[in-house]
Design a protein around this motif. Sequence first.
Motif, PDB file in Angstrom:
ATOM      1  N   GLU A 161     -58.364  36.445 -20.790  1.00  0.00           N
ATOM      2  CA  GLU A 161     -56.966  36.273 -20.414  1.00  0.00           C
ATOM      3  C   GLU A 161     -56.097  37.234 -21.211  1.00  0.00           C
ATOM      4  OE1 GLU A 161     -55.804  32.256 -21.316  1.00  0.00           O
ATOM      5  OE2 GLU A 161     -56.293  32.473 -23.421  1.00  0.00           O
ATOM      6  N   ILE A 162     -54.918  37.487 -20.686  1.00  0.00           N
ATOM      7  CA  ILE A 162     -53.938  38.270 -21.437  1.00  0.00           C
ATOM      8  C   ILE A 162     -53.276  37.301 -22.411  1.00  0.00           C
ATOM      9  CG2 ILE A 162     -51.817  39.630 -21.326  1.00  0.00           C
ATOM     10  CD1 ILE A 162     -54.089  41.109 -20.050  1.00  0.00           C
ATOM     11  N   PHE A 163     -53.362  37.616 -23.680  1.00  0.00           N
ATOM     12  CA  PHE A 163     -52.823  36.754 -24.729  1.00  0.00           C
ATOM     13  C   PHE A 163     -51.915  37.594 -25.612  1.00  0.00           C
ATOM     14  CE2 PHE A 163     -53.162  34.855 -29.012  1.00  0.00           C
ATOM     15  CZ  PHE A 163     -52.673  33.589 -28.746  1.00  0.00           C
ATOM     16  N   LYS A 164     -50.638  37.292 -25.577  1.00  0.00           N
ATOM     17  CA  LYS A 164     -49.634  38.003 -26.352  1.00  0.00           C
ATOM     18  C   LYS A 164     -49.715  39.513 -26.122  1.00  0.00           C
ATOM     19  CE  LYS A 164     -48.858  34.325 -29.585  1.00  0.00           C
ATOM     20  NZ  LYS A 164     -48.697  33.869 -30.946  1.00  0.00           N
ATOM     21  N   GLY A 165     -49.852  39.872 -24.845  1.00  0.00           N
ATOM     22  CA  GLY A 165     -49.792  41.263 -24.451  1.00  0.00           C
ATOM     23  C   GLY A 165     -51.086  42.049 -24.532  1.00  0.00           C
ATOM     24  N   GLU A 166     -52.188  41.398 -24.876  1.00  0.00           N
ATOM     25  CA  GLU A 166     -53.466  42.098 -24.925  1.00  0.00           C
ATOM     26  C   GLU A 166     -54.581  41.188 -24.447  1.00  0.00           C
ATOM     27  OE1 GLU A 166     -53.588  43.117 -29.093  1.00  0.00           O
ATOM     28  OE2 GLU A 166     -54.668  41.303 -29.594  1.00  0.00           O
ATOM     29  N   TRP A 167     -55.716  41.778 -24.118  1.00  0.00           N
ATOM     30  CA  TRP A 167     -56.842  40.963 -23.694  1.00  0.00           C
ATOM     31  C   TRP A 167     -57.322  40.132 -24.863  1.00  0.00           C
ATOM     32  CZ3 TRP A 167     -57.867  39.814 -18.994  1.00  0.00           C
ATOM     33  CH2 TRP A 167     -57.534  40.695 -17.973  1.00  0.00           C
ATOM     34  N   GLY A 168     -57.491  38.851 -24.579  1.00  0.00           N
ATOM     35  CA  GLY A 168     -57.956  37.931 -25.609  1.00  0.00           C
ATOM     36  C   GLY A 168     -59.140  37.123 -25.119  1.00  0.00           C
ATOM     37  N   GLY A 169     -59.894  36.622 -26.047  1.00  0.00           N
ATOM     38  CA  GLY A 169     -61.043  35.787 -25.732  1.00  0.00           C
ATOM     39  C   GLY A 169     -60.848  34.382 -26.266  1.00  0.00           C
ATOM     40  N   GLU A 170     -61.880  33.578 -26.087  1.00  0.00           N
ATOM     41  CA  GLU A 170     -61.794  32.193 -26.545  1.00  0.00           C
ATOM     42  C   GLU A 170     -63.197  31.683 -26.833  1.00  0.00           C
ATOM     43  OE1 GLU A 170     -58.582  29.110 -25.243  1.00  0.00           O
ATOM     44  OE2 GLU A 170     -60.249  28.986 -23.829  1.00  0.00           O
ATOM     45  N   LEU A 171     -63.347  31.001 -27.966  1.00  0.00           N
ATOM     46  CA  LEU A 171     -64.582  30.297 -28.299  1.00  0.00           C
ATOM     47  C   LEU A 171     -64.404  28.834 -27.926  1.00  0.00           C
ATOM     48  CD1 LEU A 171     -65.346  31.695 -31.879  1.00  0.00           C
ATOM     49  CD2 LEU A 171     -66.315  32.454 -29.694  1.00  0.00           C
TER      50      LEU A 171
END
Length: 187
Positions: A161-171
């Motif tokens: 997902e886009i998270f705070k303007g950049e691609w982010g991941g999640e554990l």
Amino acid sequence: MFELVEPIKTERLVLRPFAARDEEDMLEFESREDVARYLFNEPRTREDNARELAVRLGQTALRKEKDTLMTAVELDGKVIGYVLLVWLSEEHRQGEFGYVLHPGFHGKGYATEAAAEMLRIGFEKLSLHRIIGRCDPRNGGSAKVMERLGLRKEAHFVESEIFKGEWGGELHYAVLAAEWRAQHETA
């Protein structure tokens, strides 16, 4: 159903409902960039903080699906963070827990100590079957807390997902009630 009517005392902490008097302690950590870095909100202004505190004042019980229990984590009379439990599904007996701690109190086991109580409430008071926790993969401290609590890493979503303007991941981590009971029967 669970309602927090009496504060929960751990070895070193008190978990209790938020109160109006907590506004300054809350702002002290909620306004920090390093606290908001991995959260969906930005650092809170005084006005944002007051609005968020007003919401938290009502988050004292889990009466139905989607309710959130939010407790202040107090150390020696000072609020140093919060822990929460969300009742995700009544039918499937699922919950999600989380925690935020003032960086000045990291590395002392406080997050683990407080978060363990949210798991206990979920399994012992709500009879949940499964509780999950999620964090940003860059937040190694949060991942370590979940591992210390006995959760298993089930997924690593990469650039999901886009998270705070950049691609982010999640554990994604999880623990089952039977696993929780087995860990605590031998403890």
